[in-house]
Write a protein that holds these residues in place. Structure first.
Motif, PDB file in Angstrom:
ATOM      1  N   GLY A  61       0.835  -1.206   0.000  1.00 53.58           N
ATOM      2  CA  GLY A  61       0.000   0.000   0.000  1.00 53.58           C
ATOM      3  C   GLY A  61       0.864   1.248   0.000  1.00 53.58           C
ATOM      4  N   VAL A  73      -7.880  -7.848   3.407  1.00 53.47           N
ATOM      5  CA  VAL A  73      -6.743  -6.982   3.040  1.00 53.47           C
ATOM      6  C   VAL A  73      -5.814  -6.827   4.251  1.00 53.47           C
ATOM      7  N   ASN A  96       1.336  -2.374   5.378  1.00 49.40           N
ATOM      8  CA  ASN A  96       0.617  -1.101   5.507  1.00 49.40           C
ATOM      9  C   ASN A  96      -0.703  -1.073   4.722  1.00 49.40           C
ATOM     10  N   PRO A 116      -1.648   4.015  14.564  1.00 47.81           N
ATOM     11  CA  PRO A 116      -1.853   5.459  14.404  1.00 47.81           C
ATOM     12  C   PRO A 116      -3.252   5.886  14.831  1.00 47.81           C
ATOM     13  N   GLY A 117      -3.354   7.137  15.256  1.00 50.95           N
ATOM     14  CA  GLY A 117      -4.666   7.775  15.459  1.00 50.95           C
ATOM     15  C   GLY A 117      -5.118   8.359  14.132  1.00 50.95           C
ATOM     16  N   ILE A 118      -5.712   9.542  14.178  1.00 54.47           N
ATOM     17  CA  ILE A 118      -6.172  10.155  12.914  1.00 54.47           C
ATOM     18  C   ILE A 118      -5.001  10.871  12.262  1.00 54.47           C
ATOM     19  N   VAL A 167      -2.391  -7.743  -2.191  1.00 48.45           N
ATOM     20  CA  VAL A 167      -1.899  -8.509  -1.035  1.00 48.45           C
ATOM     21  C   VAL A 167      -2.808  -9.691  -0.669  1.00 48.45           C
ATOM     22  N   GLY A 203      -4.265  -1.237   3.592  1.00 48.93           N
ATOM     23  CA  GLY A 203      -5.478  -1.308   4.403  1.00 48.93           C
ATOM     24  C   GLY A 203      -6.553  -0.451   3.791  1.00 48.93           C
ATOM     25  N   ASP A 239       1.742  -2.063  -4.493  1.00 46.90           N
ATOM     26  CA  ASP A 239       0.391  -1.494  -4.348  1.00 46.90           C
ATOM     27  C   ASP A 239      -0.528  -2.070  -5.422  1.00 46.90           C
ATOM     28  N   LEU A 240      -1.795  -2.137  -5.053  1.00 42.87           N
ATOM     29  CA  LEU A 240      -2.851  -2.545  -5.990  1.00 42.87           C
ATOM     30  C   LEU A 240      -2.822  -1.647  -7.228  1.00 42.87           C
ATOM     31  N   ASN A 241      -2.538  -0.380  -7.029  1.00 39.57           N
ATOM     32  CA  ASN A 241      -2.434   0.578  -8.123  1.00 39.57           C
ATOM     33  C   ASN A 241      -0.983   0.577  -8.642  1.00 39.57           C
ATOM     34  N   CYS A 247       0.688  -5.120  -6.934  1.00 36.43           N
ATOM     35  CA  CYS A 247       0.513  -6.298  -6.082  1.00 36.43           C
ATOM     36  C   CYS A 247      -0.821  -6.199  -5.347  1.00 36.43           C
ATOM     37  N   ALA A 266       1.828   3.262  -2.358  1.00 41.74           N
ATOM     38  CA  ALA A 266       1.679   4.286  -3.403  1.00 41.74           C
ATOM     39  C   ALA A 266       0.961   5.540  -2.915  1.00 41.74           C
ATOM     40  N   ASN A 267       0.361   5.463  -1.742  1.00 45.43           N
ATOM     41  CA  ASN A 267      -0.466   6.576  -1.249  1.00 45.43           C
ATOM     42  C   ASN A 267      -0.180   6.861   0.211  1.00 45.43           C
ATOM     43  N   MET A 271      -7.258  10.357   2.317  1.00 43.84           N
ATOM     44  CA  MET A 271      -8.454   9.614   2.721  1.00 43.84           C
ATOM     45  C   MET A 271      -9.222  10.366   3.813  1.00 43.84           C
ATOM     46  N   VAL A 272      -8.490  10.885   4.788  1.00 42.53           N
ATOM     47  CA  VAL A 272      -9.115  11.570   5.922  1.00 42.53           C
ATOM     48  C   VAL A 272      -9.492  13.004   5.538  1.00 42.53           C
TER      49      VAL A 272
END
Ligand SMILES: NC(=O)c1ccc[n+]([C@@H]2O[C@H](COP(=O)([O-])OP(=O)(O)OC[C@H]3O[C@@H](n4cnc5c(N)ncnc54)[C@H](O)[C@@H]3O)[C@@H](O)[C@H]2O)c1
Length: 246
Positions: free
Chosen positions: A14, A111, A88, A182-184, A62, A90, A38-40, A60, A16-17, A189-190
């Motif tokens: 994961g 995932v 990583n 991690p928290g926020i 996962v 998710g 990464d999927l992308n 990839c 790539a982002n 994404m957030v």
């Protein structure tokens, strides 16, 4: 503090982002070889190109055993070894349980958990051979439970059980296995959430450290756990939450 990550080969799923790419960049700055899995695939390749030499982007999935095997083989072929795996990849499928469909449950569990299982199993032979290795699993503070995140909370709590079990099993090969919760963290994404401003204001008022987390806050914990400095720490979890535990 000398991290000793020069010439180490790191796989970041994961990558790539968001948090994953920042970990990749920080590892790369430390002199590591970096495989962004990464999927992308297209984005993974352009991200690797952004970093320059000592970086490769590999498509990839996962949750696909063969895709993981190919990704690890390509990394080893390119850099000659694999030393660190950062699980990583998710995603979230948030909703109350009455609305949650089987696929919402399975996608998140698969995932996070099956992905960590396939990727860890694929790198362990390299670690055993070189008698050195690190696995760092990106869990979440949500492992303590979040309303609307039954699937995600269960997956991230499960990842901590996986972390402990792997630490106990792989220690004899000088392999440490730890997690970061991690928290926020202000990833796209957030930040793209419709109520992001409200989250930010609430966090600034309520968190002991009065700000949201940055991907670099997570990256610093991951770099430490990957380094020689953390060679006697295993089966543990570092909370990167600004002091939020509930
Ligand atoms: N952002 C946060 O606030 C936060 C907080 C706690 C934990 N986390 C965790 O940190 C990790 C990264 O989160 P992020 O915010 O950077 O997310 P993100 O959505 O920005 O990035 C996740 C990456 O994972 C990739 N991915 C998804 N499914 C995949 C699969 N099957 N195979 C390979 N790659 C796949 C995506 O393509 C994407 O590039 C996740 O595990 C997330 O649960 C994030």
């Amino acid at each position: 503090m000398h991290l000793g990550l020069e010439n180490k080969t790191i796989i970041i799923t994961g990558g790539a982002n968001g948090i994953g790419f920042v970990i990749a960049r920080m590892m790369h700055e430390e002199g590591a070889n970096v495989a962004i899995a990464d999927l992308n695939g297209e984005l993974a390749e352009s991200r690797a190109a952004e970093l320059g030499e000592r970086a490769v982007g590999i498509e990839c999935d996962v949750v696909d055993e063969q895709s993981v095997a190919t990704m690890v083989a390509r990394t080893a072929e390119r850099f000659g070894a694999v030393h660190v795996l950062v699980n990583n990849a998710g995603l979230t499928r948030d909703m109350r349980i009455e609305k949650m469909q089987e696929r919402d449950w399975d996608t998140v569990i698969d995932v996070v958990l099956k992905g960590a299982f396939f990727c860890t199993r694929a790198v362990v032979p390299f670690f055993r051979e070189q008698q050195w290795g690190r696995v760092i699993n990106i869990s979440s503070r949500a492992y303590l439970g979040n309303s609307g995140q039954a699937n995600y909370s269960a997956a991230k709590a499960g990842l901590l059980g996986f972390t402990r079990a792997m630490a106990m099993e792989q220690g004899r090969n000088n392999v440490t296995v730890n997690a970061v919760a991690p928290g926020i963290i202000t990833t796209d994404m957030v930040q793209n959430l419709p109520h992001f401003e409200k989250i930010k204001v609430n966090a600034e008022a309520a968190l002991p450290i009065r700000r949201l987390g940055e991907p670099e806050d997570v990256g610093n914990a991951v770099l430490f756990l990957a380094s020689e400095c953390a060679s006697y720490i295993t089966g543990d979890v570092i909370h990167v939450t600004g002091g939020r535990y509930g």
